[in-house]
Design an enzyme around this catalytic site. Structure first.
Site, PDB file in Angstrom:
ATOM      1  N   SER A  85       0.709  -1.348   0.152  1.00 36.00           N
ATOM      2  CA  SER A  85      -0.002  -0.028   0.146  1.00 36.00           C
ATOM      3  C   SER A  85       0.880   1.417  -0.160  1.00 36.00           C
ATOM      4  N   THR A 125      -8.804   2.542  -4.167  1.00 33.84           N
ATOM      5  CA  THR A 125      -8.292   3.956  -3.722  1.00 33.84           C
ATOM      6  C   THR A 125      -8.446   4.861  -4.714  1.00 33.84           C
ATOM      7  N   ASP A 126      -8.665   6.289  -4.366  1.00 35.48           N
ATOM      8  CA  ASP A 126      -8.704   7.393  -5.096  1.00 35.48           C
ATOM      9  C   ASP A 126      -7.645   7.620  -6.101  1.00 35.48           C
ATOM     10  N   GLU A 127      -6.338   6.950  -5.608  1.00 27.01           N
ATOM     11  CA  GLU A 127      -5.213   7.218  -6.698  1.00 27.01           C
ATOM     12  C   GLU A 127      -5.457   6.589  -8.080  1.00 27.01           C
ATOM     13  N   TYR A 153       2.192   1.813  -7.614  1.00 26.26           N
ATOM     14  CA  TYR A 153       1.130   1.356  -6.516  1.00 26.26           C
ATOM     15  C   TYR A 153      -0.168   1.355  -7.310  1.00 26.26           C
ATOM     16  N   ALA A 155      -0.861   2.205 -10.310  1.00 31.56           N
ATOM     17  CA  ALA A 155      -1.035   1.462 -11.589  1.00 31.56           C
ATOM     18  C   ALA A 155      -1.480  -0.120 -11.221  1.00 31.56           C
ATOM     19  N   SER A 156      -0.949  -0.687 -10.148  1.00 30.63           N
ATOM     20  CA  SER A 156      -1.478  -2.136  -9.709  1.00 30.63           C
ATOM     21  C   SER A 156      -2.760  -2.188  -9.257  1.00 30.63           C
ATOM     22  N   LYS A 157      -3.090  -1.143  -8.639  1.00 32.04           N
ATOM     23  CA  LYS A 157      -4.805  -1.028  -7.980  1.00 32.04           C
ATOM     24  C   LYS A 157      -5.632  -0.989  -8.952  1.00 32.04           C
ATOM     25  N   PRO A 208      10.205  15.331   7.465  1.00 31.66           N
ATOM     26  CA  PRO A 208      10.574  15.307   6.175  1.00 31.66           C
ATOM     27  C   PRO A 208       9.280  15.675   5.222  1.00 31.66           C
ATOM     28  N   TYR A 210       7.925  16.523   1.649  1.00 27.74           N
ATOM     29  CA  TYR A 210       8.352  16.093   0.236  1.00 27.74           C
ATOM     30  C   TYR A 210       7.804  17.612  -0.468  1.00 27.74           C
ATOM     31  N   ARG A 217      -4.199  16.372   0.113  1.00 27.32           N
ATOM     32  CA  ARG A 217      -4.990  15.145   0.149  1.00 27.32           C
ATOM     33  C   ARG A 217      -6.232  15.347   0.920  1.00 27.32           C
ATOM     34  N   ARG A 276       8.802  13.497  -3.865  1.00 32.87           N
ATOM     35  CA  ARG A 276       8.541  12.267  -4.298  1.00 32.87           C
ATOM     36  C   ARG A 276       8.481  12.258  -5.740  1.00 32.87           C
TER      37      ARG A 276
HETATM   38  P1  NAD Z   1      -1.481  -1.895   4.966  1.00 30.90           P
HETATM   39  O1  NAD Z   1      -0.276  -1.753   4.213  1.00 30.90           O
HETATM   40  O2  NAD Z   1      -1.434  -1.156   6.412  1.00 30.90           O
HETATM   41  O3  NAD Z   1      -2.072  -3.379   5.430  1.00 30.90           O
HETATM   42  C1  NAD Z   1      -1.830  -4.359   4.355  1.00 30.90           C
HETATM   43  C2  NAD Z   1      -2.127  -5.856   4.785  1.00 30.90           C
HETATM   44  O4  NAD Z   1      -2.207  -6.828   3.863  1.00 30.90           O
HETATM   45  C3  NAD Z   1      -1.063  -6.272   5.871  1.00 30.90           C
HETATM   46  O5  NAD Z   1      -1.427  -6.793   6.916  1.00 30.90           O
HETATM   47  C4  NAD Z   1      -0.222  -7.080   5.067  1.00 30.90           C
HETATM   48  O6  NAD Z   1       0.427  -8.180   5.883  1.00 30.90           O
HETATM   49  C5  NAD Z   1      -1.362  -7.893   4.179  1.00 30.90           C
HETATM   50  N1  NAD Z   1      -0.801  -8.413   2.873  1.00 30.90           N
HETATM   51  C6  NAD Z   1       0.004  -7.767   1.959  1.00 30.90           C
HETATM   52  N2  NAD Z   1       0.445  -8.455   1.195  1.00 30.90           N
HETATM   53  C7  NAD Z   1      -0.474  -9.705   1.343  1.00 30.90           C
HETATM   54  C8  NAD Z   1      -0.303 -11.153   0.605  1.00 30.90           C
HETATM   55  N3  NAD Z   1       0.023 -11.311  -0.493  1.00 30.90           N
HETATM   56  N4  NAD Z   1      -1.205 -11.916   1.065  1.00 30.90           N
HETATM   57  C9  NAD Z   1      -1.810 -11.708   2.311  1.00 30.90           C
HETATM   58  N5  NAD Z   1      -2.014 -10.516   2.978  1.00 30.90           N
HETATM   59  C10 NAD Z   1      -1.063  -9.563   2.392  1.00 30.90           C
HETATM   60  O7  NAD Z   1      -2.693  -1.196   3.893  1.00 30.90           O
HETATM   61  P2  NAD Z   1      -3.853  -0.424   4.485  1.00 30.90           P
HETATM   62  O8  NAD Z   1      -3.416   1.095   4.508  1.00 30.90           O
HETATM   63  O9  NAD Z   1      -4.505  -0.904   5.511  1.00 30.90           O
HETATM   64  O10 NAD Z   1      -4.761  -0.561   3.149  1.00 30.90           O
HETATM   65  C11 NAD Z   1      -5.569  -1.533   2.946  1.00 30.90           C
HETATM   66  C12 NAD Z   1      -6.313  -1.542   1.619  1.00 30.90           C
HETATM   67  O11 NAD Z   1      -7.184  -0.185   1.390  1.00 30.90           O
HETATM   68  C13 NAD Z   1      -5.414  -1.534   0.410  1.00 30.90           C
HETATM   69  O12 NAD Z   1      -5.836  -2.174  -0.576  1.00 30.90           O
HETATM   70  C14 NAD Z   1      -5.213  -0.075  -0.027  1.00 30.90           C
HETATM   71  O13 NAD Z   1      -4.884   0.096  -1.408  1.00 30.90           O
HETATM   72  C15 NAD Z   1      -6.457   0.512   0.285  1.00 30.90           C
HETATM   73  N6  NAD Z   1      -6.471   1.862   0.629  1.00 30.90           N
HETATM   74  C16 NAD Z   1      -5.682   2.433   1.645  1.00 30.90           C
HETATM   75  C17 NAD Z   1      -5.741   3.712   1.921  1.00 30.90           C
HETATM   76  C18 NAD Z   1      -4.860   4.423   2.838  1.00 30.90           C
HETATM   77  O14 NAD Z   1      -5.058   5.689   3.090  1.00 30.90           O
HETATM   78  N7  NAD Z   1      -4.127   3.899   3.588  1.00 30.90           N
HETATM   79  C19 NAD Z   1      -6.654   4.651   1.059  1.00 30.90           C
HETATM   80  C20 NAD Z   1      -7.449   3.903   0.123  1.00 30.90           C
HETATM   81  C21 NAD Z   1      -7.385   2.726  -0.049  1.00 30.90           C
HETATM   82  O1  TDX Z   2       7.678  11.562   4.788  1.00 32.45           O
HETATM   83  C1  TDX Z   2       6.650  11.731   4.187  1.00 32.45           C
HETATM   84  N1  TDX Z   2       6.660  13.210   3.641  1.00 32.45           N
HETATM   85  C2  TDX Z   2       5.661  13.840   2.834  1.00 32.45           C
HETATM   86  O2  TDX Z   2       5.833  14.902   2.599  1.00 32.45           O
HETATM   87  C3  TDX Z   2       5.528  11.194   3.597  1.00 32.45           C
HETATM   88  C4  TDX Z   2       5.442   9.585   3.902  1.00 32.45           C
HETATM   89  C5  TDX Z   2       4.543  11.421   2.573  1.00 32.45           C
HETATM   90  N2  TDX Z   2       4.628  12.756   2.467  1.00 32.45           N
HETATM   91  C6  TDX Z   2       3.464  13.308   1.520  1.00 32.45           C
HETATM   92  C7  TDX Z   2       3.359  12.494   0.296  1.00 32.45           C
HETATM   93  C8  TDX Z   2       1.837  12.642   0.079  1.00 32.45           C
HETATM   94  O3  TDX Z   2       1.674  13.604  -0.733  1.00 32.45           O
HETATM   95  O4  TDX Z   2       2.218  13.092   2.205  1.00 32.45           O
HETATM   96  C9  TDX Z   2       1.339  12.877   1.432  1.00 32.45           C
HETATM   97  C10 TDX Z   2       0.619  11.379   2.023  1.00 32.45           C
HETATM   98  O5  TDX Z   2       1.740  10.430   1.895  1.00 32.45           O
HETATM   99  P1  TDX Z   2       1.499   9.087   2.225  1.00 32.45           P
HETATM  100  O6  TDX Z   2       0.951   8.925   3.896  1.00 32.45           O
HETATM  101  O7  TDX Z   2       2.549   8.104   1.682  1.00 32.45           O
HETATM  102  O8  TDX Z   2       0.157   8.602   1.281  1.00 32.45           O
HETATM  103  P2  TDX Z   2      -0.503   8.868  -0.320  1.00 32.45           P
HETATM  104  O9  TDX Z   2       0.682   8.595  -1.006  1.00 32.45           O
HETATM  105  O10 TDX Z   2      -1.135  10.019  -0.300  1.00 32.45           O
HETATM  106  O11 TDX Z   2      -1.355   7.334  -0.394  1.00 32.45           O
HETATM  107  C11 TDX Z   2      -2.217   7.031   0.525  1.00 32.45           C
HETATM  108  O12 TDX Z   2      -3.601   7.186   0.244  1.00 32.45           O
HETATM  109  C12 TDX Z   2      -3.966   6.502  -0.724  1.00 32.45           C
HETATM  110  C13 TDX Z   2      -1.837   5.599   0.905  1.00 32.45           C
HETATM  111  O13 TDX Z   2      -0.717   5.170   1.365  1.00 32.45           O
HETATM  112  C14 TDX Z   2      -2.547   4.695  -0.322  1.00 32.45           C
HETATM  113  O14 TDX Z   2      -2.318   3.530   0.319  1.00 32.45           O
HETATM  114  C15 TDX Z   2      -3.918   5.205  -0.421  1.00 32.45           C
HETATM  115  O15 TDX Z   2      -4.368   4.335  -1.625  1.00 32.45           O
END
Ligand code: NAD
Ligand code: TDX
Length: 340
Positions: A85, A125-127, A153, A155-157, A208, A210, A217, A276
């Site tokens: 993720s 995800t909205d990405e 990331y 692209a894979s989603k 840090p 970026y 966001r 980034r």
């Molecule tokens: P995360 O990285 O915190 O957790 C991912 C979990 O998936 C972990 O527990 C990991 O062990 C498990 N996992 C990874 N690869 C695996 C595999 N091959 N088999 C089984 N388990 C596996 O992620 P998150 O932030 O909780 O995101 C969850 C979902 O929500 C993702 O699909 C992400 O794309 C989506 N999403 C996240 C956000 C965000 O802001 N974090 C926003 C929108 C959508």
């Molecule tokens: O150290 C940092 N400094 C910084 O400026 C980090 C880790 C991030 N950033 C910036 C990059 C982004 O503009 O902050 C913003 C948020 O970054 P992330 O927390 O890495 O999230 P983002 O890249 O927006 O993606 C998240 O939201 C959509 C989740 O990680 C994804 O899994 C989800 O799909």
């Protein structure tokens, strides 16, 4: 009903398991997670001990294992969170992202189809919509916005989403997809913006940011996200995509300043670092479809949600201190070492 929750030891999946437990669901809940660096069994310990869930350690790309879990637990519904993720990691090396996010989703779709499950929900995800310009606040992502990805990331989603929709069109496999904006809340891995900045500020380390910190966001509390997913799983229309978002746009620098103020720390801790690669400028969600069709709207105001989240990290230091003291150190040195 028997539900399989993939990725339930991660941030959003674990919050979803707690949400289901609080609803006193009569459903049998099975969690499948391979416990990558982002998965943490401590997070869901209490649910396992209280027999609220059955935990299976395993990989979603393992077809034989997925078949076994679906058969043994007579699964009716799959809610699919498991993914790689973190965007920054996908820029370093995309292979795990393609494997888990695309091939893993395909294994679940194919196994689910052959077992005749009644619903497959893809947590996306909205990405997948790419980004929006900073100077056009009138523009929002709708479900009709074309897929236009930036990072490996996203692209894979997006690839996974297209496969999910293909399974609906080709096989009438009963799918739904949700595309949510950035989540925050308890149990988020400290590589992500909010917990990383909280952990660094508490240790008086540099924060840090970026580029210029101008990227925007649209933040949503994880609990609101979980409530939306449950509504879609129960009442959403098959074949449909639902956007989820909080109408809560903040620039990264605003977020960092809020955290510093709340912790009583000085802004001199902020360090602007190399941007980034391919950094998406702005995400903003139009969530009117799920509002109109299912009656969902966010309930947690950001100003309250961020305070309770910061409090959670203060109250639960052992949870994240264990993470940041381990292999995370090597990750941090690699990602941030030569950046300033
Ligand atoms: P995360 O990285 O915190 O957790 C991912 C979990 O998936 C972990 O527990 C990991 O062990 C498990 N996992 C990874 N690869 C695996 C595999 N091959 N088999 C089984 N388990 C596996 O992620 P998150 O932030 O909780 O995101 C969850 C979902 O929500 C993702 O699909 C992400 O794309 C989506 N999403 C996240 C956000 C965000 O802001 N974090 C926003 C929108 C959508
Ligand atoms: O150290 C940092 N400094 C910084 O400026 C980090 C880790 C991030 N950033 C910036 C990059 C982004 O503009 O902050 C913003 C948020 O970054 P992330 O927390 O890495 O999230 P983002 O890249 O927006 O993606 C998240 O939201 C959509 C989740 O990680 C994804 O899994 C989800 O799909």
């Amino acid at each position: 009903m028997n539900q399989l929750i993939t990725g339930g030891a991660g941030f959003i999946g674990a919050n979803y398991l707690y949400y289901l437990a609080e609803q006193n669901t009569k459903d049998k809940i099975v969690c499948l997670d391979s416990l990558t660096y982002a998965g943490n069994l401590h997070t869901i310990d209490s649910l396992i001990k209280e027999d609220k869930i059955t935990f299976v350690k395993g990989d979603i790309t393992d077809r034989a294992l997925v078949d076994k879990v679906l058969t043994e637990h007579q699964i009716d519904v799959i809610v699919h969170f498991a993914a790689e993720s973190h965007v920054d990691r996908s820029i370093e090396d995309a292979s795990a992202f393609l494997n888990t996010n695309i091939l893993g989703t395909h294994v679940l779709l194919e196994a689910g189809r052959q077992h005749g499950i009644s619903r497959f929900h893809q947590v996306s995800t909205d990405e997948v919509y790419g980004d929006l310009p900073l100077d056009r606040p009138d523009l929002l992502f709708t479900e009709e916005t074309p897929i236009h990805t930036s990072s490996p990331y996203s692209a894979s989603k997006a690839s996974a989403d297209l496969l999910v929709l293909a399974y609906f069109r080709t096989f009438r496999f009963p799918v739904t997809i949700s595309r949510c904006s950035n989540n925050y809340g308890p149990y988020q891995f400290p590589e992500k913006l909010i917990p990383l900045m909280i952990a660094n500020a508490l240790a008086d380390k540099k924060l840090p940011v970026y580029g210029k910190g101008e990227n925007v966001r649209d933040w949503l509390h994880v609990r609101d996200h979980c409530r939306a997913i449950a509504m879609i799983v129960n009442d959403g229309k098959v074949g449909e995509v639902y956007n989820i978002g909080g109408h809560n746009e903040r620039s990264n620098i605003q977020i960092v300043q809020t955290i510093l103020q709340s912790l009583g720390k000085d802004e001199s801790l902020i360090e602007y670092v190399t941007d980034r690669k391919g950094h998406d400028l702005r995400y903003a969600i139009d969530a009117s479809k799920i509002g109109k069709e299912l009656g969902w709207k966010p309930e947690i105001y950001f100003d309250e949600g961020i305070v309770s989240t910061i409090k959670w990290y203060l109250d639960n230091k052992p949870w994240w201190e264990e993470i940041v003291s381990g292999e995370y150190q090597a990750y941090y040195a690699k990602m941030y070492g030569g950046r300033s």
